[in-house]
Design a protein around this motif. Structure first.
Motif, PDB file in Angstrom:
ATOM      1  N   ALA A  52       0.765  -1.204   0.039  1.00 20.89           N
ATOM      2  CA  ALA A  52       0.039   0.084  -0.057  1.00 20.89           C
ATOM      3  C   ALA A  52       0.993   1.079  -0.151  1.00 20.89           C
ATOM      4  O   ALA A  52       0.507   2.196  -0.849  1.00 20.89           O
ATOM      5  CB  ALA A  52      -1.053   0.129   1.226  1.00 20.89           C
ATOM      6  N   GLY A  53       1.802   1.137   0.792  1.00 22.79           N
ATOM      7  CA  GLY A  53       2.845   2.584   0.724  1.00 22.79           C
ATOM      8  C   GLY A  53       3.600   2.518  -0.521  1.00 22.79           C
ATOM      9  O   GLY A  53       3.645   3.793  -0.915  1.00 22.79           O
ATOM     10  N   ALA A  54       3.883   1.517  -0.908  1.00 23.62           N
ATOM     11  CA  ALA A  54       4.826   1.401  -2.403  1.00 23.62           C
ATOM     12  C   ALA A  54       3.770   2.118  -3.538  1.00 23.62           C
ATOM     13  O   ALA A  54       4.180   2.592  -4.521  1.00 23.62           O
ATOM     14  CB  ALA A  54       5.223   0.187  -2.618  1.00 23.62           C
ATOM     15  N   ALA A  55       2.544   1.799  -3.555  1.00 26.95           N
ATOM     16  CA  ALA A  55       1.672   2.106  -4.482  1.00 26.95           C
ATOM     17  C   ALA A  55       1.263   3.232  -4.522  1.00 26.95           C
ATOM     18  O   ALA A  55       0.043   3.531  -5.135  1.00 26.95           O
ATOM     19  CB  ALA A  55       0.682   0.933  -4.708  1.00 26.95           C
ATOM     20  N   GLU A  56       1.100   4.283  -3.217  1.00 22.35           N
ATOM     21  CA  GLU A  56       0.350   5.415  -3.299  1.00 22.35           C
ATOM     22  C   GLU A  56       0.293   6.272  -4.375  1.00 22.35           C
ATOM     23  O   GLU A  56      -0.543   7.011  -4.732  1.00 22.35           O
ATOM     24  CB  GLU A  56       0.961   6.289  -2.179  1.00 22.35           C
ATOM     25  CG  GLU A  56       0.803   5.757  -0.714  1.00 22.35           C
ATOM     26  CD  GLU A  56       1.519   6.569   0.238  1.00 22.35           C
ATOM     27  OE1 GLU A  56       1.047   6.456   1.568  1.00 22.35           O
ATOM     28  OE2 GLU A  56       2.652   7.247   0.057  1.00 22.35           O
ATOM     29  N   GLU A  57       1.223   6.371  -5.181  1.00 17.84           N
ATOM     30  CA  GLU A  57       1.339   7.518  -6.314  1.00 17.84           C
ATOM     31  C   GLU A  57       1.441   6.685  -7.834  1.00 17.84           C
ATOM     32  O   GLU A  57       1.576   7.369  -8.552  1.00 17.84           O
ATOM     33  CB  GLU A  57       2.893   8.368  -6.063  1.00 17.84           C
ATOM     34  CG  GLU A  57       2.846   9.004  -5.048  1.00 17.84           C
ATOM     35  CD  GLU A  57       1.683   9.929  -4.672  1.00 17.84           C
ATOM     36  OE1 GLU A  57       1.177  10.673  -5.569  1.00 17.84           O
ATOM     37  OE2 GLU A  57       1.466  10.201  -3.437  1.00 17.84           O
ATOM     38  N   ALA A  58       1.041   5.281  -7.731  1.00 20.30           N
ATOM     39  CA  ALA A  58       1.284   4.528  -8.980  1.00 20.30           C
ATOM     40  C   ALA A  58       0.169   4.537  -9.690  1.00 20.30           C
ATOM     41  O   ALA A  58       0.188   4.361 -10.853  1.00 20.30           O
ATOM     42  CB  ALA A  58       1.873   3.132  -8.518  1.00 20.30           C
ATOM     43  N   ASP A  59      -1.026   4.703  -9.126  1.00 20.55           N
ATOM     44  CA  ASP A  59      -2.359   4.575  -9.826  1.00 20.55           C
ATOM     45  C   ASP A  59      -2.357   3.210 -10.832  1.00 20.55           C
ATOM     46  O   ASP A  59      -2.648   3.205 -11.876  1.00 20.55           O
ATOM     47  CB  ASP A  59      -2.430   5.804 -10.844  1.00 20.55           C
ATOM     48  CG  ASP A  59      -3.816   5.940 -11.433  1.00 20.55           C
ATOM     49  OD1 ASP A  59      -4.663   5.358 -10.800  1.00 20.55           O
ATOM     50  OD2 ASP A  59      -3.841   6.322 -12.623  1.00 20.55           O
ATOM     51  N   LEU A  60      -2.192   2.253 -10.083  1.00 22.01           N
ATOM     52  CA  LEU A  60      -2.088   0.720 -10.745  1.00 22.01           C
ATOM     53  C   LEU A  60      -3.720   0.359 -10.659  1.00 22.01           C
ATOM     54  O   LEU A  60      -4.460   0.336  -9.719  1.00 22.01           O
ATOM     55  CB  LEU A  60      -1.408  -0.018 -10.011  1.00 22.01           C
ATOM     56  CG  LEU A  60       0.121   0.301  -9.940  1.00 22.01           C
ATOM     57  CD1 LEU A  60       1.168  -0.597  -9.192  1.00 22.01           C
ATOM     58  CD2 LEU A  60       0.692   0.590 -11.362  1.00 22.01           C
ATOM     59  N   ALA A  61      -4.057  -0.660 -11.620  1.00 30.40           N
ATOM     60  CA  ALA A  61      -5.138  -1.493 -11.568  1.00 30.40           C
ATOM     61  C   ALA A  61      -5.079  -2.911 -10.968  1.00 30.40           C
ATOM     62  O   ALA A  61      -3.894  -3.330 -11.267  1.00 30.40           O
ATOM     63  CB  ALA A  61      -5.639  -1.439 -13.002  1.00 30.40           C
ATOM     64  N   GLY A  62      -5.998  -3.359 -10.124  1.00 31.91           N
ATOM     65  CA  GLY A  62      -5.698  -4.808  -9.791  1.00 31.91           C
ATOM     66  C   GLY A  62      -6.622  -5.466 -10.385  1.00 31.91           C
ATOM     67  O   GLY A  62      -7.560  -5.690 -11.163  1.00 31.91           O
ATOM     68  N   ALA A  63      -6.026  -6.959 -10.206  1.00 32.30           N
ATOM     69  CA  ALA A  63      -6.796  -8.298 -10.745  1.00 32.30           C
ATOM     70  C   ALA A  63      -6.638  -9.435  -9.748  1.00 32.30           C
ATOM     71  O   ALA A  63      -5.621  -9.543  -9.417  1.00 32.30           O
ATOM     72  CB  ALA A  63      -6.304  -8.695 -12.133  1.00 32.30           C
ATOM     73  N   LEU A  64      -7.719  -9.935  -9.173  1.00 34.36           N
ATOM     74  CA  LEU A  64      -7.682 -11.133  -8.273  1.00 34.36           C
ATOM     75  C   LEU A  64      -7.594 -12.381  -9.293  1.00 34.36           C
ATOM     76  O   LEU A  64      -8.570 -12.524  -9.990  1.00 34.36           O
ATOM     77  CB  LEU A  64      -8.860 -11.155  -7.314  1.00 34.36           C
ATOM     78  CG  LEU A  64      -8.795 -12.097  -6.188  1.00 34.36           C
ATOM     79  CD1 LEU A  64      -7.794 -11.871  -5.442  1.00 34.36           C
ATOM     80  CD2 LEU A  64     -10.057 -12.174  -5.588  1.00 34.36           C
ATOM     81  N   LEU A  65      -6.549 -12.992  -8.928  1.00 35.04           N
ATOM     82  CA  LEU A  65      -6.486 -14.356 -10.029  1.00 35.04           C
ATOM     83  C   LEU A  65      -6.729 -15.655  -9.124  1.00 35.04           C
ATOM     84  O   LEU A  65      -7.012 -16.612  -9.867  1.00 35.04           O
ATOM     85  CB  LEU A  65      -4.940 -14.311 -10.340  1.00 35.04           C
ATOM     86  CG  LEU A  65      -4.249 -13.245 -11.138  1.00 35.04           C
ATOM     87  CD1 LEU A  65      -2.776 -13.637 -11.641  1.00 35.04           C
ATOM     88  CD2 LEU A  65      -5.140 -12.723 -12.151  1.00 35.04           C
ATOM     89  N   TYR A  66      -6.613 -15.538  -7.887  1.00 30.91           N
ATOM     90  CA  TYR A  66      -6.819 -17.140  -6.972  1.00 30.91           C
ATOM     91  C   TYR A  66      -7.466 -16.687  -5.781  1.00 30.91           C
ATOM     92  O   TYR A  66      -6.902 -15.571  -5.062  1.00 30.91           O
ATOM     93  CB  TYR A  66      -5.718 -17.823  -6.994  1.00 30.91           C
ATOM     94  CG  TYR A  66      -5.754 -19.181  -6.344  1.00 30.91           C
ATOM     95  CD1 TYR A  66      -6.479 -20.065  -6.867  1.00 30.91           C
ATOM     96  CD2 TYR A  66      -5.622 -19.233  -4.872  1.00 30.91           C
ATOM     97  CE1 TYR A  66      -6.342 -21.303  -6.153  1.00 30.91           C
ATOM     98  CE2 TYR A  66      -5.715 -20.144  -4.204  1.00 30.91           C
ATOM     99  CZ  TYR A  66      -6.060 -21.439  -4.811  1.00 30.91           C
ATOM    100  OH  TYR A  66      -6.074 -22.463  -3.821  1.00 30.91           O
ATOM    101  N   GLU A  67      -8.439 -17.324  -5.238  1.00 36.35           N
ATOM    102  CA  GLU A  67      -8.824 -17.015  -3.760  1.00 36.35           C
ATOM    103  C   GLU A  67      -9.600 -18.309  -3.354  1.00 36.35           C
ATOM    104  O   GLU A  67     -10.491 -18.898  -4.102  1.00 36.35           O
ATOM    105  CB  GLU A  67      -9.889 -16.178  -3.836  1.00 36.35           C
ATOM    106  CG  GLU A  67     -10.489 -15.668  -2.372  1.00 36.35           C
ATOM    107  CD  GLU A  67     -11.822 -14.663  -2.462  1.00 36.35           C
ATOM    108  OE1 GLU A  67     -12.200 -14.378  -1.310  1.00 36.35           O
ATOM    109  OE2 GLU A  67     -12.035 -14.419  -3.311  1.00 36.35           O
ATOM    110  N   ASP A  68      -8.735 -19.017  -2.219  1.00 32.21           N
ATOM    111  CA  ASP A  68      -9.406 -20.382  -1.705  1.00 32.21           C
ATOM    112  C   ASP A  68      -8.750 -20.501  -0.434  1.00 32.21           C
ATOM    113  O   ASP A  68      -8.043 -19.566   0.078  1.00 32.21           O
ATOM    114  CB  ASP A  68      -9.022 -21.340  -2.676  1.00 32.21           C
ATOM    115  CG  ASP A  68      -9.887 -22.665  -2.505  1.00 32.21           C
ATOM    116  OD1 ASP A  68     -10.580 -22.548  -1.442  1.00 32.21           O
ATOM    117  OD2 ASP A  68      -9.700 -23.515  -3.325  1.00 32.21           O
ATOM    118  N   ALA A  69      -9.323 -21.304   0.333  1.00 31.92           N
ATOM    119  CA  ALA A  69      -8.957 -21.725   1.620  1.00 31.92           C
ATOM    120  C   ALA A  69      -8.405 -23.034   2.055  1.00 31.92           C
ATOM    121  O   ALA A  69      -9.275 -23.713   2.930  1.00 31.92           O
ATOM    122  CB  ALA A  69      -9.891 -21.138   2.734  1.00 31.92           C
TER     123      ALA A  69
END
Length: 238
Positions: free
Chosen positions: A209-226
């Motif tokens: 989160a700190g590294a991305a403050e000024e980056a204006d990047l888009a996210g994508a969730l590729l995998y979610e499981d437990a």
């Protein structure tokens, strides 16, 4: 400046030799991690910083060429964080989360940029994590992050932390934040709740989160499981 990030889980079970007969259960997670590393390579970074959780005694930076091992998990498998160097530390120096990252990078044949590792202790405050992220983003013109960390370990009765009804909502909120590159949501993660749910990824995610403050990047969730009652998430920011 941060140009790309990949978020991956860090259980040693990702290494098939460690998982043994259960290895196929995490094939989808391994494939998603490989896809996420492909996003990092496509960003053509000048520097790759690998961030993962560890105990307090092993927190700190790890130079390129640092070796690691999974012998502590019963298998004779060694890894190395990037290219070997003449002054690399002794064998087995990487903490487990960075050793898993090194295995993923070797598996995908990473040769796209120099690498440095950062192991962060669980008690590290959100403020400190965010400052660390800002410092990482300023290290080169094009910085990529490989962020290792698991979500809660309390999703089922047989989970390492037993069943906690707060675990699934917590993991869902993290998945939404990672999937949408929601920097404020990651900054606002509840440290006490994360600790109670044994979510080892909290500090690395807040460094992101700190590294991305000024980056204006888009996210994508590729995998979610437990599987095994532990939340595993794979995401990319680019």
């Amino acid at each position: 400046m941060l140009v790309a990030a990949a978020v991956c889980p860090c259980p040693p079970l990702l290494v098939p030799e460690v998982a043994a007969g259960a290895a196929p259960e995490l094939d989808a997670a391994r494939a998603a991690c490989a896809d996420a590393l492909g996003v990092l390579a496509a960003a053509r970074p000048d520097l790759l910083v690998v961030v993962g959780p560890t105990e307090q005694s092993r927190a700190g930076t790890y130079a390129e060429g640092t070796p690691g091992s999974f012998r502590g998990f019963g298998v004779n498998v060694g890894v190395r964080l990037g290219t070997a160097t003449a002054d690399a530390p002794p064998e087995g120096a990487l903490p487990p989360s960075l050793a898993v990252a090194a295995w993923l990078l070797e598996r995908t044949g990473w040769a796209d940029a120099p690498i440095v590792g950062l192991a962060v202790a669980e008690p590290t405050s959100a403020e400190r994590c965010i400052r660390m992220g800002r410092e990482i983003a300023a290290r080169a013109g094009r910085v990529a992050l490989l962020v290792m960390g698991d979500a809660s370990a309390c999703r089922t009765l047989k989970a390492p932390g037993y069943l906690d009804e707060r675990a699934a909502p917590f993991d869902a909120s993290v998945a939404r934040a990672l999937g949408s590159a929601d920097v404020p949501a990651l900054k606002a993660l509840d440290i006490d709740l994360a600790r109670e749910l044994q979510a080892a990824g909290r500090a690395p995610w807040q460094i992101l989160a700190g590294a991305a403050e000024e980056a204006d990047l888009a996210g994508a969730l590729l995998y979610e499981d437990a599987p095994y009652g532990v939340g595993y998430l794979v995401a990319t920011w680019s």
